[in-house]
Design an enzyme around this catalytic site. Structure first.
Site, short mmCIF file in Angstrom:
data_model
loop_
_atom_site.label_atom_id
_atom_site.label_comp_id
_atom_site.label_asym_id
_atom_site.label_seq_id
_atom_site.Cartn_x
_atom_site.Cartn_y
_atom_site.Cartn_z
N LYS A 107 0.85 -1.20 0.00
CA LYS A 107 0.00 0.00 0.00
C LYS A 107 0.88 1.25 0.00
O LYS A 107 2.10 1.16 0.21
CB LYS A 107 -0.93 -0.02 1.21
CG LYS A 107 -0.22 0.04 2.55
CD LYS A 107 -1.23 0.05 3.69
CE LYS A 107 -0.55 0.22 5.03
NZ LYS A 107 -1.49 0.46 6.11
N ARG A 121 -9.36 0.87 15.23
CA ARG A 121 -9.35 1.46 13.88
C ARG A 121 -10.46 0.72 13.14
O ARG A 121 -11.56 0.63 13.69
CB ARG A 121 -7.95 1.25 13.27
CG ARG A 121 -7.64 2.19 12.14
CD ARG A 121 -6.17 2.19 11.77
NE ARG A 121 -5.73 0.96 11.12
CZ ARG A 121 -4.51 0.81 10.56
NH1 ARG A 121 -3.65 1.81 10.59
NH2 ARG A 121 -4.16 -0.30 9.98
N HIS A 174 -5.21 -6.30 13.79
CA HIS A 174 -3.95 -5.53 13.65
C HIS A 174 -3.50 -5.06 15.03
O HIS A 174 -4.32 -4.60 15.82
CB HIS A 174 -4.22 -4.34 12.73
CG HIS A 174 -2.98 -3.64 12.26
ND1 HIS A 174 -1.90 -4.29 11.71
CD2 HIS A 174 -2.66 -2.32 12.25
CE1 HIS A 174 -0.97 -3.39 11.38
NE2 HIS A 174 -1.41 -2.20 11.70
N ARG A 195 1.54 -10.39 7.34
CA ARG A 195 1.47 -9.22 6.44
C ARG A 195 2.68 -8.33 6.72
O ARG A 195 2.70 -7.59 7.68
CB ARG A 195 0.18 -8.43 6.70
CG ARG A 195 -1.10 -9.26 6.67
CD ARG A 195 -2.33 -8.36 6.84
NE ARG A 195 -2.29 -7.54 8.04
CZ ARG A 195 -2.93 -7.81 9.18
NH1 ARG A 195 -3.68 -8.88 9.28
NH2 ARG A 195 -2.83 -6.99 10.20
N TYR A 253 14.48 31.00 2.29
CA TYR A 253 13.32 31.69 2.88
C TYR A 253 13.49 31.88 4.38
O TYR A 253 13.96 30.99 5.09
CB TYR A 253 12.06 30.85 2.66
CG TYR A 253 11.60 30.78 1.23
CD1 TYR A 253 11.38 31.94 0.48
CD2 TYR A 253 11.35 29.55 0.64
CE1 TYR A 253 10.93 31.86 -0.83
CE2 TYR A 253 10.90 29.46 -0.67
CZ TYR A 253 10.69 30.62 -1.40
OH TYR A 253 10.25 30.54 -2.68
N CYS A 312 12.92 24.32 0.57
CA CYS A 312 11.89 25.02 -0.22
C CYS A 312 10.97 23.97 -0.86
O CYS A 312 11.18 22.77 -0.71
CB CYS A 312 12.52 25.83 -1.34
SG CYS A 312 13.91 26.86 -0.88
N ASP A 365 10.77 23.20 -4.00
CA ASP A 365 11.45 22.43 -5.05
C ASP A 365 12.97 22.47 -4.97
O ASP A 365 13.63 22.01 -5.90
CB ASP A 365 11.04 22.95 -6.43
CG ASP A 365 9.55 22.91 -6.64
OD1 ASP A 365 8.99 21.80 -6.68
OD2 ASP A 365 8.93 23.99 -6.71
C1 LIG Z 1 -3.46 -3.81 8.28
C2 LIG Z 1 -1.99 -3.75 8.15
N1 LIG Z 1 -1.29 -4.90 8.11
C3 LIG Z 1 0.04 -4.92 8.00
C4 LIG Z 1 0.77 -3.74 7.93
C5 LIG Z 1 2.26 -3.81 7.81
O1 LIG Z 1 2.92 -3.24 8.89
P1 LIG Z 1 4.51 -3.20 8.90
O2 LIG Z 1 4.88 -2.22 7.82
O3 LIG Z 1 4.85 -2.69 10.24
O4 LIG Z 1 4.97 -4.54 8.60
C6 LIG Z 1 0.08 -2.53 8.00
C7 LIG Z 1 0.84 -1.28 7.96
O5 LIG Z 1 0.48 -0.24 8.36
C8 LIG Z 1 -1.32 -2.54 8.11
O6 LIG Z 1 -2.02 -1.40 8.19
#
Ligand SMILES: Cc1ncc(COP(=O)(O)O)c(C=O)c1O
Length: 381
Positions: A38, A136, A165, A222, A274, A321, A323
């Site tokens: 993601k 969440r 999670h 994951r 700046y 800045c 860019d």
């Molecule tokens: C639902 C879920 N699973 C797994 C992960 C992976 O976490 P990590 O990058 O700490 O392995 C994330 C990351 O935010 C997540 O939101």
């Protein structure tokens, strides 16, 4: 690197492959490995990383949005793809059509899906996300059975997975809360299975859990940050030692580079950038670099960080800045226009890590890499 590029991200295939091997050796062959790609693969480049990760032995990919999932499908990626985020009701049909697995936690979603799947005569594979204490996304424990019973009324809806999670596994060496969440997860699994819903794939572990606690693996892990060669936190590294493990070897996959757009000598007492936040204390040779906060280089690094040129540190002068950034190259001999500059990465003995930049910018390594603008070319090395 091609001189036409003034800024690029290098992705080290060997490092990615090695990291994936490390996780595979932790979990063995039987447990599924889902690569979390993601957020543009944590800023690395979703297409490049997904393709390399699949070649390196990952079986599943996890995306946040429908768009990310569809992008991968358009590129011919046909592995199991789990959408971890929310898909709007109006878009569920596209998700089903393209065979995306969905994370579900609202009964409304189930009702929409039931209608769509009946009309299409197509199954939807669902991963129920349950609440164990992160607060969440997630179905409350007391609502889980009603949820599974509702799904069972619809023949095209298939419970493929059950997930949760961890809330507090990276930030601490005290894993009491994670243990509590794990206990709740197991309790929910038992309830659901005793209520005649089979769950082929249960999953809860992120990188930290995968490194620290084999009893969190279930049927799939994951893994995000660790696959990119970064530790979730110092606490995770320390926990690994406290758990009497030899910490696994993770190799950063990403380097971020640019070239010098101007070199000029400015007198002692000159203000830079700046807000005139920096004033030279000597005659200074200044390098101007075409990178700014638009590209993802945090403005919090103003006057703090440095870049690497010819293996030497060149400190940032003045504010970042939109860019541009300006660096002091007075003490680095032989620097020319369009010479290569490392913003994040390694040259010789000098390293600028995502962790180091994160410390300077008061954030975490995830945030440093994820913000790197997706328009910057990704080059696989
Ligand atoms: C639902 C879920 N699973 C797994 C992960 C992976 O976490 P990590 O990058 O700490 O392995 C994330 C990351 O935010 C997540 O939101």
């Amino acid at each position: 690197m091609s001189k036409e590029l003034m800024q690029w991200v290098e992705l080290n295939r060997a490092a990615l492959t090695s990291n994936i091997k490390q996780f595979r050796s932790l979990i063995g062959d039987k447990i599924n490995l889902l690569a979390v790609v993601k957020a543009n693969a944590y800023g690395h480049g979703i297409l490049e990383i997904s393709k390399m990760a699949l070649k390196a032995g990952v079986g599943w990919l996890g995306v946040h949005s429908l768009d990310e999932g569809l992008l991968l499908r358009q590129e011919g990626i046909d592995c199991p793809l789990l959408v971890l985020g929310y898909v709007p009701s109006q878009e569920l049909e596209r998700a089903v059509t393209h065979g995306l697995r969905l994370t579900v936690y609202n009964l409304d979603t189930i009702h929409f899906l039931a209608q769509i799947c009946r009309r299409l005569k197509k199954e939807a594979l669902l991963h129920l996300k349950v609440e164990t204490g992160t607060n969440r996304q997630g179905i409350l424990e007391e609502d889980v059975l009603a949820f599974t019973q509702e799904i069972r009324k619809h023949p095209y809806l298939v419970v493929e997975g059950l997930s949760s999670h961890f809330a507090n596994i990276e930030d601490t060496t005290d894993h009491t809360y994670s243990r509590l969440q794990l206990k709740r997860f197991k309790r929910i699994i038992k309830k659901v299975e005793e209520n005649n819903t089979e769950i082929p794939i249960k999953h809860m572990a992120c990188t930290a859990a995968t490194i620290l606690f084999p009893d969190t693996y279930f049927d799939m892990v994951r893994v995000g940050i660790g696959m990119y060669g970064l530790w979730p936190s110092k606490e995770t590294y320390l926990s690994s030692i406290l758990e009497k493990q030899k910490p696994i070897l993770l190799k950063p996959v990403l380097s971020w580079k640019t070239r010098i757009a101007q070199i000029k000598k400015i007198p002692q007492g000159s203000f830079i950038g700046y807000g005139c936040t920096y004033r030279t204390t000597r005659e200074t040779v200044l390098g101007v670099l075409p990178v700014g906060y638009y590209d993802g280089y945090s403005r919090n690094l103003s006057n703090y960080s440095y870049v690497l040129i010819k293996g030497h540190r060149a400190p940032l002068r003045g504010r970042v800045c939109m860019d541009f950034i300006m660096v002091d190259i007075t003490d680095i001999p032989g620097v020319d226009l369009e010479d290569e500059v490392i913003l994040l990465g390694q040259e010789g003995e000098e390293v600028i890590s995502a962790d180091y930049l994160a410390d300077l910018a008061s954030t975490i390594n995830y945030d440093i890499v994820t913000r790197i603008n997706n328009l910057i070319p990704r080059v696989i090395i």
